[in-house]
Design an enzyme around this catalytic site. Structure first.
Site, PDB file in Angstrom:
ATOM      1  N   LYS A  84       0.693  -1.376  -0.040  1.00 35.74           N
ATOM      2  CA  LYS A  84       0.006   0.032   0.193  1.00 35.74           C
ATOM      3  C   LYS A  84       0.897   1.352   0.051  1.00 35.74           C
ATOM      4  CE  LYS A  84      -4.317   1.117   2.129  1.00 35.74           C
ATOM      5  NZ  LYS A  84      -5.493   0.625   3.023  1.00 35.74           N
ATOM      6  N   GLU A 139     -18.976  -6.345  10.650  1.00 31.99           N
ATOM      7  CA  GLU A 139     -19.915  -5.707  11.481  1.00 31.99           C
ATOM      8  C   GLU A 139     -20.879  -6.827  12.271  1.00 31.99           C
ATOM      9  OE1 GLU A 139     -18.146  -2.900   8.806  1.00 31.99           O
ATOM     10  OE2 GLU A 139     -19.189  -4.688   8.489  1.00 31.99           O
ATOM     11  N   ARG A 144     -25.527  -3.231   7.823  1.00 37.53           N
ATOM     12  CA  ARG A 144     -24.876  -4.710   7.606  1.00 37.53           C
ATOM     13  C   ARG A 144     -25.162  -5.421   8.823  1.00 37.53           C
ATOM     14  NH1 ARG A 144     -20.562  -4.407   3.563  1.00 37.53           N
ATOM     15  NH2 ARG A 144     -19.491  -6.144   4.513  1.00 37.53           N
TER      16      ARG A 144
END
Length: 630
Positions: A286, A371, A399
């Site tokens: 990244k 979640e 969610r």
């Protein structure tokens, strides 16, 4: 606008990418990185993830034929390079009104498949697309690019379980393994991938065995079986993760250096030719190629504001934001109560739990992008005698609805959900506006929801929430700089009075119920109405759901009730107030102002509010047409 140069200037679609000579790929990759750093420094955006997928995205478009072959990105914030390679070179208004989205967008391009930037959905999308095309007799490939921690979500594993039984499905799963989402990816699967990155000894054994078979004219069956038995045993011992995928029925290729374009291209071509589900494990960094982003390992560079590309330093230093108020108060509560614990879904820093984690590392649980698990785990922690605080973005509460309803509320567990980025968030587009949380929560029996109007109320209401041990509580606040404190004129039965015109001993003609961050707008509306001769009172219910008896009593005495909220207007606080009044036998007109039932395009928060008419001027004009003339 930073115009594309050199090779990038000549790329307007995947066919142009395929025509780039192999010896020029590194130059193209460098041009893309230079373009991204220069462009995103002017607009802000998801820089770190996209710097990491440059070679991977180039290889994808050299091997596959988008849009004939569907490419699904998970999550969509890693699609900037894809946009460039499919002809979208104007990044001057990235994430701004009239500009390109920060995520895939079907309106922008036929090459964009899935707009929803909620993580862990790509494998289900890809599985459905691939099966649908097979049913129709179409010979096309489907590719799911899943990274930035998205494979920690349970939905991805449900999809893998089903993909594994479709042995001849032309589906390629690319794991973009950069070890991170916002922060280091955690969990058992993350550890599996880490082992795959570092354990490659068995590959040497396979190479040795292959060489022996090629050089030995006659290989007895026993020797053949022994060699392959050794291969299987070493695979399971040294790389159980690869064994896991292949035993499941999914071919595994990798790990591959994600910044060696030729290696990635070779691996993808091999996967494409296989004729069944293949998982290609690609290792990327990244922030690759830009020192400030790479050195910070992607955390602060995951999503960045405007910055100086020479130094990497931000041009604008943000003031105090709503999240800071929550963060500071959590630390104070942690010192006072050792039963308070915190849960995050791979977003420790963005939701403000990093300071709490520094002070009380054993009391913070990062569950990855999961979640649903977070909500039910919180119910378990509550049952065990703790008070969990689950901090997530408001849009992601969607969610976990079933878990909030059936695990937390049904079992009357004391769990506090803190929802950051509630209401209109703006630039991240339709999937990130937190406009459904109050509608969802309004149908959960026993749940109490607070909408703080300023930072002082964030702290006060958080304390009130964690004192509730027999039901779930919710605190929701918006994105951005925290509002200036609004002092109450007085506190009555379950609400604060913020504004009052005329004689306080007489009930107002208009009662404005202002919800959370809309309190300043409510006061502005009241001032405009008063200027037109109407008597107005503005109240902040503080705990907006369920509607309190005190609010009902105050509202039934008014001539008109106005509810202003940054939530879905058809199922929000206004509807709850109207229902409560009717249930009490009061036929007071209720005028509701909020977010319409539609997905909102990316723009600034102010532009979105203006576009939907959720501003003091528009609300006042509409109300003046409804009220009796003075």
């Amino acid at each position: 606008m930073c115009a594309p140069v050199g090779l990038l200037f000549g790329i307007n679609g995947p066919s142009d990418v395929k025509n780039v000579p192999p010896e020029s790929i590194d130059d193209l990759a460098q041009e893309i990185r230079d373009f991204l750093v220069d462009s995103v420094s002017k607009t802000g955006g998801h820089l770190g993830p996209n710097l990491g997928v440059v070679e991977l995205t180039i290889a994808l478009h050299r091997v596959f034929d988008s849009p004939n072959d569907a490419i699904v990105f998970d999550t969509g914030h890693q699609s900037y390079v894809h946009k460039l390679l499919t002809g979208r070179h104007d990044f001057s208004k990235l994430k701004k009104q009239g500009g390109i989205s920060g995520y895939p967008s079907r309106v922008e391009s036929e090459h964009d498949v899935v707009e929803n930037s909620h993580a862990s959905t790509s494998l289900s999308w890809a599985h459905g697309i691939a099966k649908g095309r097979r049913v129709k007799g179409e010979n096309r490939h489907t590719v799911a690019v899943i990274g930035d921690g998205a494979l920690t979500g349970g939905m991805a594993w449900e999809a893998l379980n089903n993909i594994a039984v479709d042995k001849d499905l032309p589906l390629v799963i690319v794991i973009n393994d950069n070890e991170r989402s916002y922060a280091p990816t955690i969990g058992g699967f993350a550890e599996h991938l880490a082992t795959l990155r570092t354990t490659r000894q068995y590959e040497q054994v396979l190479d040795w065995g292959k060489d022996r078979l090629q050089r030995t004219p006659v290989v007895g069956n026993a020797m053949y079986q022994s060699l392959h038995g050794m291969k299987k045993g070493l695979k399971d011992v040294l790389s159980p993760q690869r064994g896991m995928f292949e035993d499941l029925g999914i071919k595994y290729v990798g790990p591959v250096d994600g910044h060696d374009e030729q290696a990635v291209e070779h691996a993808l071509a091999k996967a494409k030719a296989y004729g069944g589900p293949v998982l290609v494990h690609v290792i990327t960094q990244k922030g690759r190629g830009y020192a400030p982003a790479a050195e910070h390992e992607g955390d602060q560079w995951h999503g960045i504001g405007k910055f100086n590309p020479e130094t990497g330093l931000p041009f604008e230093v943000s003031g105090r934001i709503w999240t800071d108020e929550f963060s500071d108060e959590m630390v104070r509560l942690g010192a006072e109560r050792d039963d308070i614990v915190a849960i995050t879904a791979a977003m420790l820093i963005p939701v403000g739990l990093d300071q709490f984690a520094e002070k009380y590392p054993e009391r913070v649980f990062d569950v990855g992008i999961a979640e649903q698990h977070a909500a039910t785990m919180a119910a378990g922690l509550s049952y065990a005698g703790l008070h969990p605080v689950v901090a997530i973005y408001a849009t992601f509460l969607n969610r976990a609805f079933d878990q909030v309803l059936m695990d937390c509320a049904l079992h009357k567990q004391g769990v506090t959900f803190v929802l950051d980025r509630a209401g209109v968030t703006g630039s991240d587009g339709p999937s990130h506006n937190g406009m459904w949380d109050m509608a969802i929560c309004s149908i959960v029996p026993g749940l109490r929801l607070a909408a703080p109007r300023d930072g002082e109320q964030v702290k006060a209401q958080l304390r009130e929430a964690v004192d509730v041990d027999d039901a779930p509580t919710v605190i929701r606040f918006p994105k951005g700089d925290v509002a200036e404190p609004i002092a109450a004129l007085r506190s009555d039965d379950g609400y604060d009075v913020l504004y009052e015109s005329g004689d306080a001993d007489h009930e107002p003609e208009v009662l404005v119920v202002a919800v959370g961050s809309m309190c300043p707008a409510g006061i502005a509306v009241a001032e405009k109405l008063e200027a037109q001769g109407h008597s107005v009172t503005v109240i902040d219910p503080r705990w907006v759901l369920p509607v309190s008896d005190g609010v009902v009593a105050k509202a039934r005495a008014a001539g008109h009730v106005v509810v202003i909220e940054d939530n879905l207007v058809t199922h929000g606080v206004g509807v709850a107030v109207s229902h409560a009044l009717r249930s009490a036998g009061a036929m007071v007109p209720v005028h509701t102002y909020g977010i319409p039932g539609q997905f909102l395009d990316h723009a600034s928060r102010g532009q979105v509010l203006e576009s939907i008419g959720l501003t003091p001027d528009v609300i006042t004009t509409d109300l003046l047409g409804r009220l009796a003339p003075r």
